[in-house]
Design an enzyme around this catalytic site. Sequence first.
Site, short mmCIF file in Angstrom:
data_model
loop_
_atom_site.label_atom_id
_atom_site.label_comp_id
_atom_site.label_asym_id
_atom_site.label_seq_id
_atom_site.Cartn_x
_atom_site.Cartn_y
_atom_site.Cartn_z
CB CYS A 1 -5.71 44.87 32.12
SG CYS A 1 -4.83 45.79 30.31
NE ARG B 1 -0.04 51.92 26.15
CZ ARG B 1 -0.12 50.84 27.77
NH1 ARG B 1 1.81 50.82 27.98
NH2 ARG B 1 -0.67 50.71 28.10
CG HIS C 1 -9.51 48.10 30.71
ND1 HIS C 1 -9.86 48.87 30.24
CD2 HIS C 1 -8.36 46.99 30.36
CE1 HIS C 1 -8.63 48.97 29.55
NE2 HIS C 1 -7.38 47.92 29.07
N1 GLN Z 1 1.14 47.80 31.49
C1 GLN Z 1 0.57 46.41 30.85
C2 GLN Z 1 0.48 46.59 29.68
O1 GLN Z 1 0.83 47.99 29.30
C3 GLN Z 1 -0.78 46.32 31.32
C4 GLN Z 1 -1.78 47.91 30.99
C5 GLN Z 1 -2.96 47.45 31.83
O2 GLN Z 1 -3.04 47.00 33.00
N2 GLN Z 1 -4.01 48.28 30.98
O3 GLN Z 1 0.23 45.82 29.40
#
Ligand code: GLN
Length: 253
Positions: free
Chosen positions: A94, A128, A195
């Site tokens: 990620c 998101r 993850h």
């Molecule tokens: N901050 C990054 C995003 O929002 C990575 C997120 C994460 O590591 N889960 O894409």
Amino acid sequence: MTAVRVGHLYPDYLNIYADRGNIAVLTQRAAWRGHQLEVTALGMGDAIVPGEHDLYYIGGGQDREQLLVAEDLVRKADALREAVGGGAAALAVCGGYQLLGRGYRGFHGEDMPGIGLLPLETVAGERRMIGDVLIECELEPGDKRTLAGFENHAGRTRLDPRAEPLGRVLAGFGNDGESGLEGCRSGRVIGTYLHGPLLPRNPWLADWLLAQALAHRLGSGDAPLLAGIPDELECRAHAVSAARAHSRGGRFD
Ligand code: GLN
């Protein structure tokens, strides 16, 4: 007994999605084969010495934490590139995955430098991408496997035209919700949005990484075959996650 040496990058900053669970799985699966995992934290200002680690691990984080480590990671870039060029393996999850590319523009427009170890770029989008995800991989020719996990990212990752994805999305968003691709693979380096953590429900990938790390440790080109382990619980965890990905992955709520 072989000591497998893992360099864990920024465990104090990039650890929000139980990424430490991945290390726990590697430790136990190595121990079941009579090997010992030696984990060193590589934090801010710590030097990477090529050849000292067989596997590098970098986990996920929020934009804020990524911003804090990005410049420091750039200072480690040459050494990390040399280490990987010498056959060390790496797993980046990620936020860590995004920083192994050429750069990440965060949700508020912050431009973070990446280290260009993987041929990709990432820009955060408005919504998101959250949910279970299932992908199909073929890390070894003819050996198709699935990976099940959870994704939660604003970043949309675009691979360069000839880049090799880690896998193809069966259910979920993946790199950008459009390309049908997930993650990136370059030799022994794996980057992914999965993850949850990733390795407890995908033990075959843990073993693949261990085998690559052992190959580096033993100075051999070919990864050794590891003794099989009955993975009933792990397979059940994989099945639950895969079913959830099919029923509700890849949807904006
Ligand atoms: N901050 C990054 C995003 O929002 C990575 C997120 C994460 O590591 N889960 O894409």
